[in-house]
Design an enzyme around this catalytic site. Structure first.
Site, short mmCIF file in Angstrom:
data_model
loop_
_atom_site.label_atom_id
_atom_site.label_comp_id
_atom_site.label_asym_id
_atom_site.label_seq_id
_atom_site.Cartn_x
_atom_site.Cartn_y
_atom_site.Cartn_z
N ARG A 147 0.87 -1.17 0.00
CA ARG A 147 0.00 0.00 0.00
C ARG A 147 0.90 1.22 0.00
O ARG A 147 1.83 1.30 0.83
CB ARG A 147 -0.87 -0.04 1.26
CG ARG A 147 -1.67 1.20 1.48
CD ARG A 147 -2.47 1.09 2.77
NE ARG A 147 -2.16 2.21 3.64
CZ ARG A 147 -2.96 2.68 4.57
NH1 ARG A 147 -4.13 2.12 4.79
NH2 ARG A 147 -2.60 3.69 5.31
N TYR A 159 -2.85 11.87 7.43
CA TYR A 159 -3.07 10.63 8.16
C TYR A 159 -2.66 9.44 7.30
O TYR A 159 -2.93 9.41 6.10
CB TYR A 159 -4.55 10.49 8.55
CG TYR A 159 -4.81 9.18 9.25
CD1 TYR A 159 -4.50 9.03 10.60
CD2 TYR A 159 -5.31 8.08 8.55
CE1 TYR A 159 -4.70 7.82 11.23
CE2 TYR A 159 -5.52 6.87 9.18
CZ TYR A 159 -5.20 6.74 10.53
OH TYR A 159 -5.39 5.54 11.15
N ASP A 211 -5.04 3.88 -0.01
CA ASP A 211 -6.17 4.19 0.88
C ASP A 211 -6.47 5.69 0.80
O ASP A 211 -5.61 6.51 1.14
CB ASP A 211 -5.78 3.78 2.32
CG ASP A 211 -6.96 3.82 3.28
OD1 ASP A 211 -8.03 4.32 2.90
OD2 ASP A 211 -6.78 3.35 4.42
N HIS A 213 -8.94 7.03 2.45
CA HIS A 213 -9.44 7.35 3.79
C HIS A 213 -10.67 8.24 3.78
O HIS A 213 -10.77 9.21 4.55
CB HIS A 213 -8.33 7.91 4.67
CG HIS A 213 -8.31 7.19 5.99
ND1 HIS A 213 -9.08 7.58 7.03
CD2 HIS A 213 -7.67 6.07 6.36
CE1 HIS A 213 -8.91 6.72 8.01
NE2 HIS A 213 -8.07 5.79 7.63
N GLU A 237 -8.95 2.20 -1.85
CA GLU A 237 -9.73 1.91 -0.64
C GLU A 237 -10.45 3.15 -0.12
O GLU A 237 -9.87 4.24 -0.12
CB GLU A 237 -8.74 1.38 0.41
CG GLU A 237 -9.34 1.17 1.78
CD GLU A 237 -8.26 0.75 2.79
OE1 GLU A 237 -7.20 0.23 2.37
OE2 GLU A 237 -8.48 0.98 3.98
N GLU A 263 -13.75 -1.16 6.36
CA GLU A 263 -13.09 -1.32 7.67
C GLU A 263 -13.91 -0.70 8.79
O GLU A 263 -13.73 -1.08 9.95
CB GLU A 263 -11.66 -0.76 7.63
CG GLU A 263 -11.58 0.73 7.46
CD GLU A 263 -10.16 1.27 7.41
OE1 GLU A 263 -9.31 0.64 6.77
OE2 GLU A 263 -9.92 2.32 8.02
N ARG A 284 -13.71 -5.21 3.34
CA ARG A 284 -12.62 -5.13 4.33
C ARG A 284 -13.06 -5.36 5.77
O ARG A 284 -12.24 -5.36 6.70
CB ARG A 284 -11.95 -3.75 4.23
CG ARG A 284 -11.04 -3.72 3.04
CD ARG A 284 -10.34 -2.41 2.85
NE ARG A 284 -9.68 -1.85 4.01
CZ ARG A 284 -8.60 -2.35 4.62
NH1 ARG A 284 -8.06 -3.45 4.16
NH2 ARG A 284 -8.07 -1.74 5.66
N GLU A 340 -4.48 -7.28 5.00
CA GLU A 340 -3.59 -6.17 5.40
C GLU A 340 -2.65 -6.61 6.51
O GLU A 340 -3.03 -7.36 7.41
CB GLU A 340 -4.43 -4.98 5.88
CG GLU A 340 -3.61 -3.78 6.29
CD GLU A 340 -4.45 -2.58 6.71
OE1 GLU A 340 -5.68 -2.74 6.89
OE2 GLU A 340 -3.88 -1.49 6.84
N TRP A 403 -11.69 12.08 7.49
CA TRP A 403 -10.24 11.83 7.50
C TRP A 403 -10.02 10.38 7.13
O TRP A 403 -9.02 9.86 6.96
CB TRP A 403 -9.61 12.16 8.85
CG TRP A 403 -10.13 11.31 9.96
CD1 TRP A 403 -11.26 11.51 10.70
CD2 TRP A 403 -9.55 10.10 10.46
NE1 TRP A 403 -11.42 10.51 11.60
CE2 TRP A 403 -10.37 9.63 11.50
CE3 TRP A 403 -8.39 9.39 10.14
CZ2 TRP A 403 -10.10 8.46 12.20
CZ3 TRP A 403 -8.12 8.23 10.84
CH2 TRP A 403 -8.97 7.77 11.86
O1 LIG Z 1 -6.53 0.90 6.14
C1 LIG Z 1 -6.08 1.09 7.25
O2 LIG Z 1 -5.38 0.29 7.85
C2 LIG Z 1 -6.35 2.42 7.90
O3 LIG Z 1 -7.48 3.00 7.41
C3 LIG Z 1 -6.24 2.33 9.41
O4 LIG Z 1 -5.11 3.08 9.76
C4 LIG Z 1 -7.42 2.87 10.21
O5 LIG Z 1 -7.56 4.23 10.04
C5 LIG Z 1 -7.20 2.57 11.68
O6 LIG Z 1 -7.12 1.20 11.85
C6 LIG Z 1 -8.31 3.18 12.53
O7 LIG Z 1 -8.23 2.73 13.83
MG LIG Z 2 -8.11 2.06 5.58
#
Ligand SMILES: O=C(O)[C@@H](O)[C@@H](O)[C@H](O)[C@H](O)CO
Ligand SMILES: [Mg+2]
Length: 403
Positions: A147, A159, A211, A213, A237, A263, A284, A340, A403
């Site tokens: 990734r 982030y 990602d 996000h 993602e 997620e 996910r 992941e 975010w």
């Molecule tokens: O794809 C990912 O792994 C992220 O989006 C994570 O960093 C996610 O933000 C964190 O697990 C949140 O706790």
């Molecule tokens: Mg993610």
């Protein structure tokens, strides 16, 4: 086999992790992950006050019945706190059942569908150059899928990008939420160049993931998906928030870049339209946040009908207990896509001794009966809980953003 004891263990060997331990009258015990990042103690209270007292005396083998009891019985269905608590119980009970059968968990689920589980690692850099060095390091470590995330010139903090190169990023990095600033235009102008550079340097065989996000609107996501088609991403993602599942129709009309979502989901109902209408390619949602093996198996089976494959969340806030159970699930599930992997700190690995192993870009879950992950409670006690929060994101004018 009766449940005689159930207790929650909170530990912070570098980050907060919550573990449920269920003990039976036959001396067998099982453990489940109950970590909900940034909201850990809400799950602890839910378990200790409302769930664990009702487990004592129940037959540990009745996993399905206990799942239904906790889900339907609460009246207040779904939601991350409830579903994380149920997941912890469920995974601990599967651990017990597999130990009782003297089998590694994947055998109980239906046996092996593959020899090993492909994982993706995380390469991050302050800019494209920094990220490329990290991709090179991952390729050397054997990863077949990476990734890639980089900072964007003109945006101070992003982030998902480590503060220092070569380090992992920590999702919950401050006592109260840190404030980040976001600029979609700058991001959309810069990030396609990252994928072009990765393909140019590493060729066509490496799987590249990214990602977003949740930061884009659907039409912006469509634009990004289209722009990166020449670089053949494994997936894009969370390109837009997915509460409105129908919004993915618009993205799908614009691009053939594969999409991964889920997620933050905790129920099959969060992804039913996405799957049924084939608006995504990878789901996910993982064991710890979506009701454990019992519920995620339903999601995976449903997804299989529509050629949607799994790509479980596996950031560092999902404890080794979740990782171990997920790897057994990944070894069995017919419609596996990818898993992941963000390595835990050594201190965490010491608190949670485990049977799973990394080799050549893949994991194997090990042959230990159960899910193969344990907890060293004496060591865990040495690391007391410390409040930590995920960040928030604002646009340059101060508007609170995703975010
Ligand atoms: O794809 C990912 O792994 C992220 O989006 C994570 O960093 C996610 O933000 C964190 O697990 C949140 O706790
Ligand atoms: Mg993610």
């Amino acid at each position: 086999m009766k449940i005689v004891e159930a207790r929650v263990i909170v530990t912070c060997p570098g980050r907060n992790l919550v573990t449920l331990k269920i003990v039976t009258d036959e001396g067998l015990y099982g453990i489940g992950d109950a970590t909900l990042n940034g909201r850990e103690l809400a799950v602890v209270a839910y378990l200790e006050e409302h769930v664990l007292p009702a487990l004592i005396g129940r037959d540990a083998h009745r996993i399905e019945d206990i799942w239904q009891y906790l889900y339907r019985g609460a009246y207040w269905r779904r939601g991350p706190v409830t579903m994380t608590a149920i997941a912890a119980v469920d995974v601990a009970l599967w651990d017990i059942k597999a130990k009782a059968a003297n089998m590694p968990l994947y055998q109980l689920l239906g046996g092996r569908s593959r020899e090993r589980v492909m994982v993706y690692g995380h390469a991050t850099g302050k800019d494209i150059e920094g990220c490329l060095d990290e991709v090179a390091r991952h390729v050397e470590l054997g990863y077949k899928a990476v990734r890639v995330q980089c900072g964007v010139p003109g945006i101070a903090t992003t982030y998902g990008v480590a503060k220092r190169s070569g380090e992992r990023y920590e999702p919950a990095d401050s006592d109260l939420p840190a404030e980040h600033v976001w600029d979609t235009a700058k991001y959309l102008n810069y990030v396609p160049k990252l994928f072009a550079a990765v393909r140019e340097r590493f060729g066509d065989d490496l799987h590249i993931l990214h990602d977003v996000h949740h930061r884009l609107t659907p039409i912006e996501a469509g634009r990004l998906g289209k722009a990166v088609e020449p670089y053949n991403l494994f997936w894009l993602e969370d390109c837009t928030p997915a509460e409105n599942q129908q919004s993915f129709r618009l993205i799908r009309q614009q691009t053939t870049t594969p999409l991964a979502v889920g997620e933050v989901f905790n129920s099959i109902h969060d992804c039913r339209e996405l799957i049924q209408e084939q608006l995504i390619d990878y789901i996910r949602t993982t064991l710890v946040h979506a009701g454990g093996i019992t519920h995620v198996r339903r999601i995976a089976d449903f997804a299989a009908l529509f050629q949607v494959r799994t790509g479980f969340h596996g950031a560092t806030d999902l404890s080794p207990v979740c990782m171990g159970a997920a790897l057994h699930f990944d070894t069995w599930v017919p419609n596996f896509g990818i898993q992941e992997h963000m390595p835990h700190e050594d201190r965490i690995d010491e608190v949670f001794p485990h049977a799973y192993r990394f080799e050549d870009g893949h994991f194997t879950p090990g042959e230990t009966p159960g899910h193969g992950v344990d907890i060293d409670e004496d060591l865990a006690r040495q690391y007391p809980y410390k409040r930590a929060s995920l960040p928030v994101n604002r646009l340059e004018d101060g508007t609170l953003w995703h975010w």
